[in-house]
Design a protein around this motif. Structure first.
Motif, PDB file in Angstrom:
ATOM      1  N   ARG A  97       0.832  -1.202   0.000  1.00 21.49           N
ATOM      2  CA  ARG A  97       0.000   0.000   0.000  1.00 21.49           C
ATOM      3  C   ARG A  97       0.871   1.258   0.000  1.00 21.49           C
ATOM      4  NH1 ARG A  97      -5.117   1.919   1.604  1.00 21.49           N
ATOM      5  NH2 ARG A  97      -5.867  -0.125   2.221  1.00 21.49           N
ATOM      6  N   GLN A  98       1.943   1.233   0.832  1.00 18.38           N
ATOM      7  CA  GLN A  98       2.828   2.401   0.883  1.00 18.38           C
ATOM      8  C   GLN A  98       3.466   2.663  -0.482  1.00 18.38           C
ATOM      9  OE1 GLN A  98       5.606   1.611   4.009  1.00 18.38           O
ATOM     10  NE2 GLN A  98       4.069   1.797   5.622  1.00 18.38           N
ATOM     11  N   LEU A  99       3.936   1.577  -1.137  1.00 19.30           N
ATOM     12  CA  LEU A  99       4.544   1.751  -2.467  1.00 19.30           C
ATOM     13  C   LEU A  99       3.494   2.266  -3.453  1.00 19.30           C
ATOM     14  CD1 LEU A  99       6.595  -1.590  -2.615  1.00 19.30           C
ATOM     15  CD2 LEU A  99       7.508   0.709  -2.204  1.00 19.30           C
ATOM     16  N   TYR A 100       2.294   1.718  -3.342  1.00 22.23           N
ATOM     17  CA  TYR A 100       1.217   2.120  -4.240  1.00 22.23           C
ATOM     18  C   TYR A 100       0.917   3.607  -4.081  1.00 22.23           C
ATOM     19  CZ  TYR A 100      -3.378   2.307  -6.462  1.00 22.23           C
ATOM     20  OH  TYR A 100      -4.428   2.636  -7.280  1.00 22.23           O
ATOM     21  N   GLU A 101       0.892   4.063  -2.822  1.00 19.52           N
ATOM     22  CA  GLU A 101       0.504   5.462  -2.572  1.00 19.52           C
ATOM     23  C   GLU A 101       1.552   6.448  -3.064  1.00 19.52           C
ATOM     24  OE1 GLU A 101      -0.711   5.462   1.529  1.00 19.52           O
ATOM     25  OE2 GLU A 101      -2.710   4.701   1.004  1.00 19.52           O
ATOM     26  N   THR A 102       2.797   6.005  -3.198  1.00 16.51           N
ATOM     27  CA  THR A 102       3.802   6.925  -3.740  1.00 16.51           C
ATOM     28  C   THR A 102       3.950   6.800  -5.254  1.00 16.51           C
ATOM     29  OG1 THR A 102       5.515   5.344  -3.138  1.00 16.51           O
ATOM     30  CG2 THR A 102       5.220   7.202  -1.664  1.00 16.51           C
ATOM     31  N   SER A 103       3.656   5.629  -5.838  1.00 13.02           N
ATOM     32  CA  SER A 103       4.006   5.437  -7.257  1.00 13.02           C
ATOM     33  C   SER A 103       2.833   5.168  -8.192  1.00 13.02           C
ATOM     34  CB  SER A 103       5.002   4.279  -7.404  1.00 13.02           C
ATOM     35  OG  SER A 103       6.166   4.553  -6.673  1.00 13.02           O
ATOM     36  N   CYS A 104       1.676   4.851  -7.675  1.00 11.18           N
ATOM     37  CA  CYS A 104       0.603   4.409  -8.572  1.00 11.18           C
ATOM     38  C   CYS A 104      -0.696   5.205  -8.399  1.00 11.18           C
ATOM     39  CB  CYS A 104       0.271   2.936  -8.329  1.00 11.18           C
ATOM     40  SG  CYS A 104       1.683   1.874  -7.968  1.00 11.18           S
ATOM     41  N   ILE A 105      -0.869   5.825  -7.221  1.00  9.18           N
ATOM     42  CA  ILE A 105      -2.168   6.367  -6.838  1.00  9.18           C
ATOM     43  C   ILE A 105      -2.636   7.486  -7.768  1.00  9.18           C
ATOM     44  CG2 ILE A 105      -1.335   8.165  -5.222  1.00  9.18           C
ATOM     45  CD1 ILE A 105      -3.469   7.095  -3.235  1.00  9.18           C
TER      46      ILE A 105
ATOM     47  N   CYS B 110      -2.525   7.781 -10.913  1.00  7.84           N
ATOM     48  CA  CYS B 110      -3.193   7.301 -12.124  1.00  7.84           C
ATOM     49  C   CYS B 110      -4.275   6.266 -11.849  1.00  7.84           C
ATOM     50  CB  CYS B 110      -2.181   6.695 -13.098  1.00  7.84           C
ATOM     51  SG  CYS B 110      -1.011   7.892 -13.753  1.00  7.84           S
ATOM     52  N   HIS B 111      -4.113   5.506 -10.756  1.00 10.15           N
ATOM     53  CA  HIS B 111      -5.070   4.415 -10.531  1.00 10.15           C
ATOM     54  C   HIS B 111      -6.036   4.692  -9.376  1.00 10.15           C
ATOM     55  CE1 HIS B 111      -3.463   1.778 -13.607  1.00 10.15           C
ATOM     56  NE2 HIS B 111      -2.245   1.991 -13.163  1.00 10.15           N
ATOM     57  N   GLY B 112      -5.845   5.814  -8.646  1.00  2.22           N
ATOM     58  CA  GLY B 112      -6.814   6.212  -7.637  1.00  2.22           C
ATOM     59  C   GLY B 112      -6.620   5.564  -6.279  1.00  2.22           C
ATOM     60  N   ALA B 113      -7.142   6.248  -5.234  1.00  3.71           N
ATOM     61  CA  ALA B 113      -6.935   5.806  -3.854  1.00  3.71           C
ATOM     62  C   ALA B 113      -7.571   4.447  -3.589  1.00  3.71           C
ATOM     63  CB  ALA B 113      -7.498   6.841  -2.890  1.00  3.71           C
ATOM     64  N   ASN B 114      -8.680   4.143  -4.260  1.00  7.35           N
ATOM     65  CA  ASN B 114      -9.354   2.861  -4.037  1.00  7.35           C
ATOM     66  C   ASN B 114      -9.280   1.957  -5.266  1.00  7.35           C
ATOM     67  OD1 ASN B 114     -10.301   3.490  -1.344  1.00  7.35           O
ATOM     68  ND2 ASN B 114     -11.604   5.009  -2.363  1.00  7.35           N
ATOM     69  N   LEU B 115      -8.249   2.190  -6.080  1.00 10.67           N
ATOM     70  CA  LEU B 115      -8.012   1.381  -7.278  1.00 10.67           C
ATOM     71  C   LEU B 115      -9.135   1.526  -8.309  1.00 10.67           C
ATOM     72  CD1 LEU B 115      -6.249   0.067  -4.977  1.00 10.67           C
ATOM     73  CD2 LEU B 115      -6.434  -2.067  -6.214  1.00 10.67           C
ATOM     74  N   GLN B 116      -9.909   2.621  -8.157  1.00 15.55           N
ATOM     75  CA  GLN B 116     -11.067   2.798  -9.044  1.00 15.55           C
ATOM     76  C   GLN B 116     -10.668   3.382 -10.394  1.00 15.55           C
ATOM     77  OE1 GLN B 116     -10.031   4.832  -6.773  1.00 15.55           O
ATOM     78  NE2 GLN B 116     -10.845   6.902  -6.940  1.00 15.55           N
ATOM     79  N   GLY B 117      -9.391   3.760 -10.540  1.00 13.94           N
ATOM     80  CA  GLY B 117      -8.936   4.369 -11.785  1.00 13.94           C
ATOM     81  C   GLY B 117      -9.128   5.865 -11.756  1.00 13.94           C
ATOM     82  N   VAL B 118      -8.404   6.582 -12.610  1.00 14.91           N
ATOM     83  CA  VAL B 118      -8.544   8.029 -12.723  1.00 14.91           C
ATOM     84  C   VAL B 118      -8.797   8.326 -14.198  1.00 14.91           C
ATOM     85  CG1 VAL B 118      -7.393  10.256 -12.460  1.00 14.91           C
ATOM     86  CG2 VAL B 118      -6.992   8.440 -10.771  1.00 14.91           C
ATOM     87  N   PRO B 119      -9.966   8.919 -14.507  1.00 12.64           N
ATOM     88  CA  PRO B 119     -10.299   9.160 -15.922  1.00 12.64           C
ATOM     89  C   PRO B 119      -9.179   9.909 -16.641  1.00 12.64           C
ATOM     90  CG  PRO B 119     -12.182   9.659 -14.512  1.00 12.64           C
ATOM     91  CD  PRO B 119     -11.028   9.379 -13.601  1.00 12.64           C
TER      92      PRO B 119
END
Ligand code: HEC
Ligand code: HEC
Length: 291
Positions: free
Chosen positions: A83-91, A93-102
């Motif tokens: 989660r920590q890696l995700y919040e710095t490198s992926c969030i 484009c892919h959003g806080a709840n993995l819902q994606g970002v238009p």
């Protein structure tokens, strides 16, 4: 008297050195004198071997520990680190709840750990922008971190997880070859070089792909590649395809492209052989010195 005593004491010397040279060299018979270097040599050689084995063991443990799933981490601990890696490198484009970002990134709910492993280990993710096609690049994360990211995405939405166990079967290369020709060659070519597809896209070369990357590519069908579910191509058939691709690649490339191509087990053997060679040289050197 007192001055003579103080100086060696301060330097940490004992008066044994001058004593030994006068006493033993003159008084002692010749035999013990010959034996001593032999014994010393044997002790030194043993110490070197023990030391070298300990070092190699340590190096191997380090090496083995850095790849593959870690036993000491529970899935929940892995997911928390992911989660920590995700919040710095992926969030972004892919959003806080993995819902994606238009306009930035697709939803990741339900894509599963296998897709994360494929995308991140081949350097396609984290994407750097809106490239028309994500291409293979050096990975931004190490194997452990990729598995942590995968555990996080898996924990949020489920999906197909990273496969475990043996991923390569080489007992029936003929069958693996048939399956490859039938399912993969139209896009990747018979020699794995890749080929252009329609609309300016291309199927990439398979030359850099590891067993796990080939396997997870089949499971997840990145971009224009179809998903090959376990109903379509059984796990055993997937292992045969991996076995075929990797065996033919190895035979096409006898010179080798560095040890990163031949996998962790072979690398361990290389380290071991180099270590044994170093021990031999040290033993020979000690032998030559004491003779
Ligand atoms: C700059 C934006 C961006 C960043 C940052 C980014 N991604 Fe992506 N990601 C995308 C886009 C766009 C796609 C769709 C790519 C495609 O169509 O091939 C995608 C696709 C994926 C997929 C495949 C989804 C599927 O349906 O198979 C995974 C898995 C993924 N990303 C994981 C990650 C992870 C993990 C990170 C962080 C390490 C990350 N991404 C960072 C933009 C981004
Ligand atoms: C319809 C064409 C098509 C077929 C059929 C196909 N692939 Fe792919 N494959 C692709 C495309 C396109 C990509 C690139 C995806 C991307 O960049 O996100 C790809 C990527 C890959 C990769 C990643 C290579 C790398 O190093 O990055 C592997 C491995 C792979 N495919 C294996 C296979 C195997 C094995 C089969 C047969 C079971 C197969 N593919 C069938 C189109 C195809």
């Amino acid at each position: 008297m007192s001055e003579e005593f103080d100086v060696p004491d301060e330097l940490g010397f004992t008066p044994a050195v001058p004593d030994a040279s006068t006493d033993r060299d003159d008084a002692a018979p010749r035999r013990p004198k010959r034996r001593r270097p032999g014994l010393r040599r044997r002790i030194a050689a043993t110490a070197v071997i023990v030391g070298a084995l300990a070092t190699m063991g340590g190096a191997y443990t380090l090496f083995a520990g850095s790849s593959g799933a870690s036993d000491s981490n529970t899935p929940a601990e892995m997911a928390a680190k992911g989660r920590q890696l995700y919040e710095t490198s992926c969030i972004t484009c892919h959003g806080a709840n993995l819902q994606g970002v238009p306009g930035r990134g697709v939803p990741l709910l339900g894509v599963g750990g296998a897709a994360v492993y494929f995308q991140v280990s081949t350097g396609r993710m984290p994407a750097t922008g809106q490239a028309a096609e994500m291409t293979r690049k050096p990975a931004k994360f190490d194997d452990q971190q990729i598995r942590e990211l995968a555990a996080f995405v898996q924990s949020m939405g489920g999906g197909i997880d990273i496969p475990t166990g043996t991923l390569r079967a080489t007992t029936d290369l003929g069958k693996g070859g048939d399956l490859f020709r039938l399912n993969c060659a139209s896009c990747h070519g018979m020699t794995f070089k890749g080929a252009p597809l329609s609309a300016g896209k291309a199927a990439p070369s398979l030359n850099e792909a590891t067993d796990l990357q080939i396997y997870t590519a089949m499971l997840t069908g990145p971009e224009n590649m179809p998903v090959f579910s376990n109903n379509q191509i059984t796990p055993q058939e997937k292992r045969e395809i991996v076995g075929y691709i990797q065996t033919i690649k190895a035979s096409q490339d006898p010179g080798g492209h560095g040890i990163d191509r031949i996998g962790p087990v072979s690398e361990a053997i290389v380290i071991w052989v180099a270590g044994v060679g170093a021990i031999m040289i040290i033993i020979l050197w000690i032998g030559a010195k004491t003779e």
